[in-house]
Design an enzyme around this catalytic site. Structure first.
Site, short mmCIF file in Angstrom:
data_model
loop_
_atom_site.label_atom_id
_atom_site.label_comp_id
_atom_site.label_asym_id
_atom_site.label_seq_id
_atom_site.Cartn_x
_atom_site.Cartn_y
_atom_site.Cartn_z
N CYS A 1 -27.01 -13.32 -20.60
CA CYS A 1 -26.79 -14.05 -20.33
C CYS A 1 -27.59 -14.55 -18.74
O CYS A 1 -27.76 -16.07 -18.67
CB CYS A 1 -25.38 -14.60 -19.08
SG CYS A 1 -24.66 -13.79 -18.12
N GLY B 1 0.48 -1.03 -0.40
CA GLY B 1 0.05 0.30 -0.02
C GLY B 1 0.75 1.43 0.22
O GLY B 1 0.28 1.85 -0.18
#
Length: 602
Positions: free
Chosen positions: A267, A54
């Site tokens: 879908c 980070g």
């Protein structure tokens, strides 16, 4: 994934035009987009980012032969870490066939001699900007995210220096204040894309503008995630099996984007991140996943594990925007803390400050051998003309002046044994979260005029460790009501308030964490007489209620007389007289004090 490209792989036929435009490596026959030095610099930054998850690492970013906004930072990372045995997947907003994705893929594949793929399962490097693929990724994968904004604090802090300072001290209170403000105004925790996260419980990070749906995918992931911003020249990383937690309040959970009952028009799934079309239909954002579902090739059981069910919106935990807050009786503040065996909460002893002249010019003694103490429930006035040293004494106590001599001790800090002047700047700032508070002459120095009244008080409470939205809001409402700020204005921006109203909000903020010591720096200067009188009445009431040790700095004798029990008079940086306020003003002994009193009475 290899760190260096194989020297014998030919250029892909799909980049003939690019090959004509760029110089070629004589040994490999591929276009030279990044030289080895640039690759090494990017790799070093990647390794540093992996070692400190980070943490934003600078690197020697290079100009890339792509249009601005195409993600040159992500491109540089992929070119630096990729090689001939990689399978590279490039997606843009979930689509492998968008213009940006197609051109970046051709450039990467042609430069590295790697293979291209649209299938997440077989890919080794996935370069993306707006999505983490819906399908599971494992240790074989490296996810490279193109970052449009590398500094997560940019939304709340414009100073580059302050951003670095806040990262160094893990001071992220302002980001929680931003979340508080959004909750108060909209009732929703959602922040759009790129929701801020804490990495490894240490560094604040703003992921690429991936949807909130994808944020949980970064937590304890098996794959390595690399984030890069080319123009900012920054790289940071989330190694495998690293904690990545979205910022949220304890009682208002983080939410992902989810519309119950909505299915993909192509879908039929309802368990993926979807985007709305121009015809008001919803379709899967991840095109390849959608195609696999339609073909019956998707592992829906494996995908179900990745669905962020626990972060689906829960109406029961939502808050109402601009909701009224029931204000009960304020909780009595704790009694003032003194040093063991002593009667003082604040003790200043032999305080001195000299301003050094430049290039041999004379020194200025701003404070010399200043000593006093203040007991809980007592207010001490510091009187003097401009230049007398009273403001310097205040700044030394606060910590705004460096290189002061003597000692400043607070009974609640290590039982009064610690000299605050010996603490570093970071430790002094931490004291001001819950031990020492200041009310400045100019409210703009103590408030953020760009956020609400409630947000300013939330700033103080969050810095002190509060993380419950409802408790913060209730506390802010109680304090604002106590200083006579209408609760219907609780969510109004402070910059819209009058000077007197701003000062009242600043007083409420200063008292938010029940400090042991309160410093008032010319609290009514600049206010109209009637407004100043109201602020003085308020301060007098508050000081009577609380066991605070208070120091009032002012040149106005009416302020000193109204608020203080004892007073010291300063001249040329020294205390020349002190005593009970009433006696000092009624029967001053020092000629200088006599002149000040006479001038005030004339």
């Amino acid at each position: 994934m290899t760190m260096l490209a194989d020297a014998e792989t030919p250029v892909d036929e799909g980049v003939d035009l690019l090959a004509e435009m760029l110089p070629e490596d004589a040994h490999e026959g591929r276009p030279v987009v990044m030289d080895e030095q640039a690759k090494r610099e990017a790799r070093r930054a990647v390794i540093a980012g992996i070692c400190v998850p980070g943490y934003i690492v600078p690197f020697g970013s290079r100009e890339m032969p792509v249009a601005r906004g195409w993600g040159s930072g992500g491109l540089q990372v992929t070119l630096a870490i990729g090689g001939t045995d990689d399978q590279v997947k490039v997606i843009d907003q979930g689509d492998e066939e968008g213009v940006n994705a197609v051109n970046l893929r051709r450039l990467i594949v042609g430069t590295l001699g790697a293979a291209a793929t649209a299938d997440t399962e077989v890919a080794t490097i996935v370069q993306s900007r707006h999505r983490v693929p819906e399908e599971a990724m494992s240790v074989q994968h490296t996810l490279v995210l193109q970052v449009p904004q590398s500094e997560p604090l940019r939304a709340v802090e414009k100073s580059v220096y302050e951003c670095k300072r806040r990262h160094a001290e893990a001071d992220y209170a302002k980001m929680w204040v931003l979340l508080y403000e959004r909750l108060a105004l909209t009732g929703v925790m959602g922040t759009g894309t790129g929701h801020p996260v804490m990495v490894h419980d240490r560094y604040l990070m703003a992921p690429s503008p991936i949807p909130r749906w994808d944020i949980p995918r970064l937590h304890q992931s098996e794959h390595l995630t690399l984030l890069s911003h080319g123009r900012d020249k920054k790289i940071y990383a989330v190694p495998p099996y690293t904690d990545v937690e979205p910022l949220s309040f304890d009682d208002v959970p983080f939410e992902v984007e989810y519309l119950e009952g909505v299915r993909c028009a192509k879908c039929g799934t309802e368990a993926s991140f979807m985007v709305e079309t121009k015809t008001n239909e919803h379709i899967c954002s991840d095109v390849q996943f959608c195609l696999k579902v339609r073909a019956g090739e998707a592992d829906l059981d494996a995908h179900d594990v990745l669905i962020p069910h626990r972060y689906f919106p829960d109406p029961r935990k939502r808050v109402r925007a601009r909701s009224s807050v029931e204000v009960g009786l304020p909780v009595p503040p704790p009694a003032g803390v003194t040093a063991p065996g002593e009667d003082w909460s604040l003790k200043v002893d032999g305080l001195g400050k000299i301003y050094r002249g430049s290039r041999g010019s004379s020194e200025v003694i701003a404070a010399a051998d200043v000593s006093f103490d203040v007991a809980p429930g007592e207010a001490l006035g510091v009187i003097g003309e401009s230049g007398s040293g009273k403001s310097t004494v205040m700044k030394c106590i606060i910590g705004d002046e460096a290189d002061a001599t003597g000692s400043v001790r607070i009974g609640a800090v290590q039982e009064g044994m610690s000299n605050l002047l010996d603490l570093d700047a970071s430790a002094r700032r931490r004291l001001r979260t819950n031990t020492l508070s200041v009310v400045y002459q100019d409210p703009a120095m103590g408030l953020d005029l760009n956020i609400s009244a409630g947000g300013n008080i939330a700033d103080a409470l969050i810095a002190a460790g509060w993380r419950s939205y409802h408790m913060i809001r209730r506390r802010a409402a109680e304090l604002l009501a106590r200083v006579d700020v209408p609760l219907e204005r609780m969510d109004d921006v402070v910059g819209q308030f009058s000077g007197g109203m701003r000062q009242r909000v600043q007083i409420a903020k200063a008292l938010a964490t029940d400090p042991q010591v309160l410093l008032l720096d010319e609290p009514t200067t600049g206010l109209d007489a009637s407004v100043a009188a109201g602020v003085l009445d308020l301060l007098r009431e508050l000081l009577t209620e609380r066991e605070l040790a208070v120091v009032v700095v002012s040149h106005d004798f009416s302020v000193i007389k109204a608020l203080t029990d004892r007073a010291v008079v300063m001249r040329q940086g020294r205390v020349i007289e002190q005593g009970l306020t009433d006696q000092l003003l009624a029967d001053p002994h020092h000629p200088y004090t006599q002149q000040l009193v006479a001038a005030a009475q004339s």
